[in-house]
Design a protein around this motif. Structure first.
Motif, PDB file in Angstrom:
ATOM      1  N   UNK A   1       0.966  -1.173  -0.176  1.00  0.00           N
ATOM      2  CA  UNK A   1      -0.003   0.250   0.075  1.00  0.00           C
ATOM      3  C   UNK A   1       0.920   1.228   0.000  1.00  0.00           C
ATOM      4  N   UNK A   2       1.829   1.266   0.608  1.00  0.00           N
ATOM      5  CA  UNK A   2       3.053   2.445   0.719  1.00  0.00           C
ATOM      6  C   UNK A   2       3.518   2.460  -0.290  1.00  0.00           C
ATOM      7  N   UNK A   3       3.712   1.555  -1.058  1.00  0.00           N
ATOM      8  CA  UNK A   3       4.596   1.796  -2.487  1.00  0.00           C
ATOM      9  C   UNK A   3       3.716   2.351  -3.478  1.00  0.00           C
ATOM     10  N   UNK A   4       2.616   1.783  -3.223  1.00  0.00           N
ATOM     11  CA  UNK A   4       1.596   2.404  -4.173  1.00  0.00           C
ATOM     12  C   UNK A   4       1.300   3.911  -4.150  1.00  0.00           C
ATOM     13  N   UNK A   5       1.140   4.533  -2.739  1.00  0.00           N
ATOM     14  CA  UNK A   5       0.932   5.697  -2.468  1.00  0.00           C
ATOM     15  C   UNK A   5       2.096   6.632  -2.767  1.00  0.00           C
ATOM     16  N   UNK A   6       3.434   6.131  -2.821  1.00  0.00           N
ATOM     17  CA  UNK A   6       4.563   6.724  -3.245  1.00  0.00           C
ATOM     18  C   UNK A   6       5.145   6.515  -4.400  1.00  0.00           C
ATOM     19  N   UNK A   7       4.030   5.888  -5.330  1.00  0.00           N
ATOM     20  CA  UNK A   7       4.432   5.721  -6.845  1.00  0.00           C
ATOM     21  C   UNK A   7       5.656   4.865  -6.992  1.00  0.00           C
ATOM     22  N   UNK A   8       5.706   3.957  -6.353  1.00  0.00           N
ATOM     23  CA  UNK A   8       7.018   2.783  -6.430  1.00  0.00           C
ATOM     24  C   UNK A   8       6.272   1.559  -7.101  1.00  0.00           C
ATOM     25  N   UNK A   9       6.905   1.064  -8.140  1.00  0.00           N
ATOM     26  CA  UNK A   9       6.396  -0.131  -8.898  1.00  0.00           C
ATOM     27  C   UNK A   9       7.056  -1.351  -8.057  1.00  0.00           C
ATOM     28  N   UNK A  10       6.259  -1.900  -7.212  1.00  0.00           N
ATOM     29  CA  UNK A  10       6.710  -2.886  -6.125  1.00  0.00           C
ATOM     30  C   UNK A  10       7.314  -4.058  -6.834  1.00  0.00           C
ATOM     31  N   UNK A  11       6.584  -4.477  -8.001  1.00  0.00           N
ATOM     32  CA  UNK A  11       7.107  -5.863  -8.546  1.00  0.00           C
ATOM     33  C   UNK A  11       8.200  -5.588  -9.287  1.00  0.00           C
ATOM     34  N   UNK A  12       8.553  -4.291 -10.017  1.00  0.00           N
ATOM     35  CA  UNK A  12       9.811  -4.158 -10.518  1.00  0.00           C
ATOM     36  C   UNK A  12      11.009  -3.903  -9.567  1.00  0.00           C
ATOM     37  N   UNK A  13      10.653  -3.235  -8.493  1.00  0.00           N
ATOM     38  CA  UNK A  13      11.706  -2.902  -7.539  1.00  0.00           C
ATOM     39  C   UNK A  13      12.135  -4.227  -6.796  1.00  0.00           C
ATOM     40  N   UNK A  14      11.121  -5.215  -6.569  1.00  0.00           N
ATOM     41  CA  UNK A  14      11.611  -6.373  -6.109  1.00  0.00           C
ATOM     42  C   UNK A  14      12.337  -7.171  -6.815  1.00  0.00           C
ATOM     43  N   UNK A  15      12.060  -7.284  -8.316  1.00  0.00           N
ATOM     44  CA  UNK A  15      12.858  -7.941  -9.251  1.00  0.00           C
ATOM     45  C   UNK A  15      14.216  -7.347  -9.099  1.00  0.00           C
ATOM     46  N   UNK A  16      14.582  -5.961  -9.300  1.00  0.00           N
ATOM     47  CA  UNK A  16      15.612  -5.277  -9.235  1.00  0.00           C
ATOM     48  C   UNK A  16      16.464  -5.707  -8.155  1.00  0.00           C
ATOM     49  N   UNK A  17      15.846  -5.703  -6.853  1.00  0.00           N
ATOM     50  CA  UNK A  17      16.630  -5.875  -5.880  1.00  0.00           C
ATOM     51  C   UNK A  17      17.119  -7.365  -5.758  1.00  0.00           C
ATOM     52  N   UNK A  18      16.318  -8.343  -6.084  1.00  0.00           N
ATOM     53  CA  UNK A  18      16.783  -9.685  -5.805  1.00  0.00           C
ATOM     54  C   UNK A  18      17.627 -10.121  -7.014  1.00  0.00           C
ATOM     55  N   UNK A  19      17.540  -9.330  -8.435  1.00  0.00           N
ATOM     56  CA  UNK A  19      18.701  -9.686  -9.237  1.00  0.00           C
ATOM     57  C   UNK A  19      19.898  -9.112  -8.686  1.00  0.00           C
ATOM     58  N   UNK A  20      20.042  -7.968  -8.023  1.00  0.00           N
ATOM     59  CA  UNK A  20      21.088  -7.230  -7.538  1.00  0.00           C
ATOM     60  C   UNK A  20      21.785  -8.230  -6.325  1.00  0.00           C
ATOM     61  N   UNK A  21      21.155  -8.712  -5.696  1.00  0.00           N
ATOM     62  CA  UNK A  21      21.582  -9.485  -4.504  1.00  0.00           C
ATOM     63  C   UNK A  21      22.022 -10.728  -5.068  1.00  0.00           C
ATOM     64  N   UNK A  22      21.356 -11.420  -6.256  1.00  0.00           N
ATOM     65  CA  UNK A  22      21.752 -12.888  -6.585  1.00  0.00           C
ATOM     66  C   UNK A  22      23.154 -12.440  -7.217  1.00  0.00           C
ATOM     67  N   UNK A  23      23.533 -11.547  -7.910  1.00  0.00           N
ATOM     68  CA  UNK A  23      24.626 -11.053  -8.637  1.00  0.00           C
ATOM     69  C   UNK A  23      25.868 -11.051  -7.641  1.00  0.00           C
ATOM     70  N   UNK A  24      25.636 -10.048  -6.716  1.00  0.00           N
ATOM     71  CA  UNK A  24      26.275  -9.672  -5.495  1.00  0.00           C
ATOM     72  C   UNK A  24      26.919 -11.068  -4.857  1.00  0.00           C
ATOM     73  N   UNK A  25      25.907 -11.945  -4.650  1.00  0.00           N
ATOM     74  CA  UNK A  25      26.379 -13.217  -3.779  1.00  0.00           C
ATOM     75  C   UNK A  25      26.486 -14.376  -4.518  1.00  0.00           C
ATOM     76  N   UNK A  26      26.461 -14.075  -5.886  1.00  0.00           N
ATOM     77  CA  UNK A  26      26.864 -15.217  -6.955  1.00  0.00           C
ATOM     78  C   UNK A  26      26.018 -16.503  -6.974  1.00  0.00           C
ATOM     79  N   UNK A  27      24.769 -16.066  -6.746  1.00  0.00           N
ATOM     80  CA  UNK A  27      23.775 -17.001  -6.873  1.00  0.00           C
ATOM     81  C   UNK A  27      23.392 -17.205  -8.201  1.00  0.00           C
ATOM     82  N   UNK A  28      23.342 -18.415  -8.895  1.00  0.00           N
ATOM     83  CA  UNK A  28      22.918 -18.685 -10.111  1.00  0.00           C
ATOM     84  C   UNK A  28      21.369 -19.022 -10.114  1.00  0.00           C
ATOM     85  N   UNK A  29      20.697 -18.323 -11.128  1.00  0.00           N
ATOM     86  CA  UNK A  29      19.211 -18.679 -11.420  1.00  0.00           C
ATOM     87  C   UNK A  29      18.889 -20.055 -12.082  1.00  0.00           C
TER      88      UNK A  29
END
Length: 107
Positions: free
Chosen positions: A79-107
């Motif tokens: 709800x807060x993401x929506x009120x702040x005009x944040x695309x939570x789906x996009x940001x979660x994907x970006x966050x997870x991808x960055x962490x996977x790359x940082x930690x060497x986790x292969x998909x």
């Protein structure tokens, strides 16, 4: 992969819209983002007590379950993401991808 579906987001926002209607009915004004954030922090406090109770470190007097509070906190964040005009789906994907790359986790 864990994802937040558009249907889940839409349901979260419909519930929040119903609460806003109650706020207007009972208080002539909807909650501000700050008030929503205060509600989230209150629910985080309840969740903390429930986690401590589960670990045998606290007694719980709230009528909620830990599972309910975790889900409710996710609801508030969506709800807060929506009120702040944040695309939570996009940001979660970006966050997870960055962490996977940082930690060497292969998909």
């Amino acid at each position: 992969m864990i994802s937040i579906s558009q249907e889940t987001i839409d349901r979260c926002l419909a519930i929040r819209k119903a609460y806003r209607e109650l706020e207007l009915k009972h208080h002539d004004k909807e909650w501000s983002i700050d008030e929503d954030l205060l509600a989230l922090t209150n629910d985080i406090g309840n969740m903390n007590r429930l986690i401590m109770t589960k670990q045998g470190r606290y007694y719980d007097e709230t009528p909620y379950t830990l599972e309910h509070k975790i889900a409710e906190n996710i609801w508030w964040l969506i709800e807060l993401a929506d009120r702040l005009d944040i695309d939570i789906q996009k940001e979660m994907e970006t966050f997870l991808t960055q962490k996977e790359e940082l930690l060497g986790i292969k998909k």
